[in-house]
Design a protein around this motif. Structure first.
Motif, PDB file in Angstrom:
ATOM      1  N   ALA A 132     -10.251 -56.669 -23.882  1.00  0.00           N
ATOM      2  CA  ALA A 132     -11.279 -55.686 -24.189  1.00  0.00           C
ATOM      3  C   ALA A 132     -12.120 -56.098 -25.390  1.00  0.00           C
ATOM      4  O   ALA A 132     -13.282 -55.733 -25.502  1.00  0.00           O
ATOM      5  N   ASP A 133     -11.536 -56.877 -26.307  1.00  0.00           N
ATOM      6  CA  ASP A 133     -12.232 -57.222 -27.554  1.00  0.00           C
ATOM      7  C   ASP A 133     -12.358 -58.721 -27.777  1.00  0.00           C
ATOM      8  O   ASP A 133     -12.672 -59.170 -28.882  1.00  0.00           O
ATOM      9  N   GLY A 134     -12.088 -59.516 -26.750  1.00  0.00           N
ATOM     10  CA  GLY A 134     -12.189 -60.966 -26.885  1.00  0.00           C
ATOM     11  C   GLY A 134     -10.879 -61.622 -27.254  1.00  0.00           C
ATOM     12  O   GLY A 134     -10.714 -62.835 -27.077  1.00  0.00           O
ATOM     13  N   ALA A 135      -9.929 -60.860 -27.783  1.00  0.00           N
ATOM     14  CA  ALA A 135      -8.621 -61.410 -28.149  1.00  0.00           C
ATOM     15  C   ALA A 135      -7.623 -61.114 -27.036  1.00  0.00           C
ATOM     16  O   ALA A 135      -7.697 -60.073 -26.391  1.00  0.00           O
ATOM     17  N   THR A 136      -6.685 -62.030 -26.813  1.00  0.00           N
ATOM     18  CA  THR A 136      -5.691 -61.830 -25.769  1.00  0.00           C
ATOM     19  C   THR A 136      -4.648 -60.829 -26.224  1.00  0.00           C
ATOM     20  O   THR A 136      -4.059 -60.968 -27.303  1.00  0.00           O
ATOM     21  N   ALA A 137      -4.405 -59.810 -25.436  1.00  0.00           N
ATOM     22  CA  ALA A 137      -3.413 -58.794 -25.773  1.00  0.00           C
ATOM     23  C   ALA A 137      -2.009 -59.357 -25.603  1.00  0.00           C
ATOM     24  O   ALA A 137      -1.790 -60.351 -24.900  1.00  0.00           O
ATOM     25  N   SER A 138      -1.044 -58.705 -26.230  1.00  0.00           N
ATOM     26  CA  SER A 138       0.346 -59.139 -26.116  1.00  0.00           C
ATOM     27  C   SER A 138       0.866 -58.899 -24.703  1.00  0.00           C
ATOM     28  O   SER A 138       0.303 -58.114 -23.946  1.00  0.00           O
ATOM     29  N   PHE A 139       1.958 -59.606 -24.365  1.00  0.00           N
ATOM     30  CA  PHE A 139       2.578 -59.379 -23.061  1.00  0.00           C
ATOM     31  C   PHE A 139       2.965 -57.911 -22.888  1.00  0.00           C
ATOM     32  O   PHE A 139       2.776 -57.311 -21.827  1.00  0.00           O
ATOM     33  N   LYS A 140       3.491 -57.306 -23.964  1.00  0.00           N
ATOM     34  CA  LYS A 140       3.927 -55.918 -23.880  1.00  0.00           C
ATOM     35  C   LYS A 140       2.755 -54.994 -23.548  1.00  0.00           C
ATOM     36  O   LYS A 140       2.860 -54.119 -22.688  1.00  0.00           O
ATOM     37  N   SER A 141       1.627 -55.210 -24.235  1.00  0.00           N
ATOM     38  CA  SER A 141       0.453 -54.388 -24.007  1.00  0.00           C
ATOM     39  C   SER A 141      -0.093 -54.589 -22.591  1.00  0.00           C
ATOM     40  O   SER A 141      -0.471 -53.633 -21.909  1.00  0.00           O
ATOM     41  N   GLN A 142      -0.087 -55.842 -22.146  1.00  0.00           N
ATOM     42  CA  GLN A 142      -0.581 -56.131 -20.796  1.00  0.00           C
ATOM     43  C   GLN A 142       0.322 -55.511 -19.729  1.00  0.00           C
ATOM     44  O   GLN A 142      -0.160 -55.036 -18.694  1.00  0.00           O
ATOM     45  N   MET A 143       1.616 -55.530 -19.962  1.00  0.00           N
ATOM     46  CA  MET A 143       2.543 -54.954 -18.986  1.00  0.00           C
ATOM     47  C   MET A 143       2.367 -53.440 -18.882  1.00  0.00           C
ATOM     48  O   MET A 143       2.536 -52.858 -17.795  1.00  0.00           O
ATOM     49  N   LYS A 144       1.998 -52.790 -19.988  1.00  0.00           N
ATOM     50  CA  LYS A 144       1.700 -51.360 -19.925  1.00  0.00           C
ATOM     51  C   LYS A 144       0.489 -51.104 -19.028  1.00  0.00           C
ATOM     52  O   LYS A 144       0.466 -50.177 -18.222  1.00  0.00           O
ATOM     53  N   ARG A 145      -0.517 -51.985 -19.177  1.00  0.00           N
ATOM     54  CA  ARG A 145      -1.703 -51.869 -18.328  1.00  0.00           C
ATOM     55  C   ARG A 145      -1.343 -52.121 -16.857  1.00  0.00           C
ATOM     56  O   ARG A 145      -1.854 -51.465 -15.960  1.00  0.00           O
ATOM     57  N   ALA A 146      -0.490 -53.102 -16.652  1.00  0.00           N
ATOM     58  CA  ALA A 146      -0.082 -53.433 -15.283  1.00  0.00           C
ATOM     59  C   ALA A 146       0.627 -52.246 -14.632  1.00  0.00           C
ATOM     60  O   ALA A 146       0.357 -51.895 -13.472  1.00  0.00           O
ATOM     61  N   ASP A 147       1.508 -51.591 -15.381  1.00  0.00           N
ATOM     62  CA  ASP A 147       2.243 -50.458 -14.831  1.00  0.00           C
ATOM     63  C   ASP A 147       1.296 -49.281 -14.556  1.00  0.00           C
ATOM     64  O   ASP A 147       1.400 -48.611 -13.529  1.00  0.00           O
ATOM     65  N   ALA A 148       0.338 -49.065 -15.462  1.00  0.00           N
ATOM     66  CA  ALA A 148      -0.606 -47.957 -15.294  1.00  0.00           C
ATOM     67  C   ALA A 148      -1.561 -48.189 -14.132  1.00  0.00           C
ATOM     68  O   ALA A 148      -2.119 -47.237 -13.583  1.00  0.00           O
ATOM     69  N   SER A 149      -1.762 -49.432 -13.745  1.00  0.00           N
ATOM     70  CA  SER A 149      -2.701 -49.751 -12.661  1.00  0.00           C
ATOM     71  C   SER A 149      -2.190 -49.326 -11.296  1.00  0.00           C
ATOM     72  O   SER A 149      -2.954 -49.275 -10.330  1.00  0.00           O
TER      73      SER A 149
END
Length: 446
Positions: free
Chosen positions: A369-386
């Motif tokens: 969202a801001d040009g920086a790569t999010a952590s695995f933990k943050s990405q997995m939260k997005r994956a679950d919410a999708s």
């Protein structure tokens, strides 16, 4: 403060012209898909007309003393060439214009359908908007009561396909022009006897469009309207035979209906059969679909005399009814969510996402969202919410080893995955086959 530092005022949409946001568009897509399937079953072909037409099309087609033409049209003069143009308030006249202009009826009758936005300048309220959407059908070139009955049956099939209940059918016959003229004479004489009790709208319509007085929503005029001469009593033998034919076909298909002698619709082009589908679940805006026969219109707009009938339904009202009845699909998740960490993993992950899409899978690739790569933990939260069924996980270690991680995110019935759903390590070249096999197995288990 310099002009460049001034805070810009927040803009908002035009009142009565609504945004359709993702959480609601699921219902719209469901309705559109159901409609397309139903129309395909009846042999209807899609037609798309412009949103803007010459104003004369509607004044001549709809009628100059209708509410639409008198009060509700968005009309303007084109600054380029001085043409009088109007945002379409309905689409039957436009479809007929297109059929005439392009000689669509040259090789025989046509079954056409349309969908899209319409525009009327009126006070916005639930189920009544300035920009609203309709789905409509036009059966051009068919004269018999079987065409009238079939388009009514189409509506019933759509309600059944959508799971809607409590929708009732009202029908009437407006007869032919000579029959309406005889009824009009008696109706005006009757209304003149009660002129002192008519509201302003009724007085305005008394000599221009007295049939519309019968369609009044004013409670104080209901008794006057109920006691007025009924058009059905003025119908000739042919009109009655047509109306009886429609009723016979509806009864043969077990479609209940009520004859409403006050049902006239709001457009001047109707003759013979008119009908409305009504619900009590939406308050004042209870008519969710309506239509009828309009044999005079094609000749009226410059074509050869041709019989025709059709209907239109209000998409927003159907959506409201689906919500009210808690019907429609649950929001769907994607199949795969690709999680990645590191430059090489981002490249490999995007390549893997494209190959999975090539195989027909729905894939969300995590973008920052801001040009920086999010952590695995943050990405997995997005994956679950999708709502994704599986997460594909790629980091620098996976790139070096030529593998990817695959983690189930849902149980067999779409709920969150349990502890037993462990992450698997899959060779990158076998990823597509592995995921397809896993998803097929999940469906089989259900």
């Amino acid at each position: 403060m310099s002009d460049s530092n001034k805070k810009l005022a927040k803009l908002s949409g035009v009142k009565g012209m609504n945004d359709i946001l993702p959480q609601e568009s699921v219902l719209w897509e469901y309705l559109e898909a159901t409609v397309r399937s139903m129309l395909r079953a009846y042999g209807y072909q899609n037609v798309r007309t412009p949103i803007v037409e010459h104003t004369q099309l509607f004044t001549r087609g709809i009628g100059e003393v209708t509410d639409i033409v008198e009060k509700e049209m968005y009309s303007f003069t084109d600054a380029l060439n001085g043409e009088n143009l109007t945002l379409r308030p309905e689409n039957t006249a436009a479809v007929v214009r297109a059929a005439i202009e392009h000689s669509l009826l040259y090789d025989g009758p046509k079954r056409l359908w349309y969908t899209g936005p319409m525009f009327r300048h009126e006070r916005p309220q639930r189920g009544r908007y300035r920009q609203f959407h309709q789905v409509g059908v036009e059966a051009l070139g068919f004269a018999g009561p079987d065409a009238d009955a079939e388009i009514i049956l189409m509506c019933q099939r759509l309600w059944d396909d959508l799971g809607l209940t409590g929708v009732r059918l009202e029908i009437n016959s407006l007869g032919q022009p000579a029959e309406r003229a005889a009824h009009r004479e008696h109706l005006i004489a009757y209304l003149e006897q009660h002129q002192d009790k008519l509201d302003e709208d009724g007085k305005r319509r008394l000599y221009t469009n007295p049939l519309r007085v019968l369609d009044t929503k004013n409670p104080a005029l209901q008794e006057i309207a109920n006691q007025a001469p009924k058009l059905i009593d003025f119908l000739g033998e042919a009109s009655l035979a047509h109306f009886n034919g429609v009723q016979q076909l509806l009864k043969a298909n077990n479609i209940p209906f009520t004859i409403n002698p006050r049902l006239v619709r709001g457009l001047d082009y109707y003759n013979l059969t008119v009908f409305e589908w009504i619900t009590d679940k939406l308050g004042a805006q209870g008519t969710i679909a309506g239509g009828g026969r309009y044999d005079p219109l094609i000749e009226q707009l410059g074509g050869k005399p041709t019989p025709a009938c059709g209907w239109a339904l209000g998409v927003e009202r159907i959506i409201e009814l689906l919500k009210e009845s808690d019907l429609g699909p649950a929001p769907e998740g994607c199949d795969i969510y690709v999680v990645h960490q590191g430059d090489n993993a981002r490249v490999q992950g995007l390549v893997a996402a494209e190959r999975l899409r090539d195989a027909g899978l729905d894939v969300i690739f995590h973008c920052s969202a801001d040009g920086a790569t999010a952590s695995f933990k943050s990405q997995m939260k997005r994956a679950d919410a999708s709502g994704a069924a599986y997460a594909v996980i790629i980091g620098d270690r996976e790139v070096e080893a030529g593998v990817v991680g695959v983690k189930p995110l849902r149980g067999a019935h779409g709920d969150a995955a349990g502890q037993e759903d462990k992450q698997a390590e899959v060779p990158i070249e076998q990823l597509t086959e592995f995921l397809i096999d896993a998803m097929v197995a999940t469906v089989d288990d259900e």
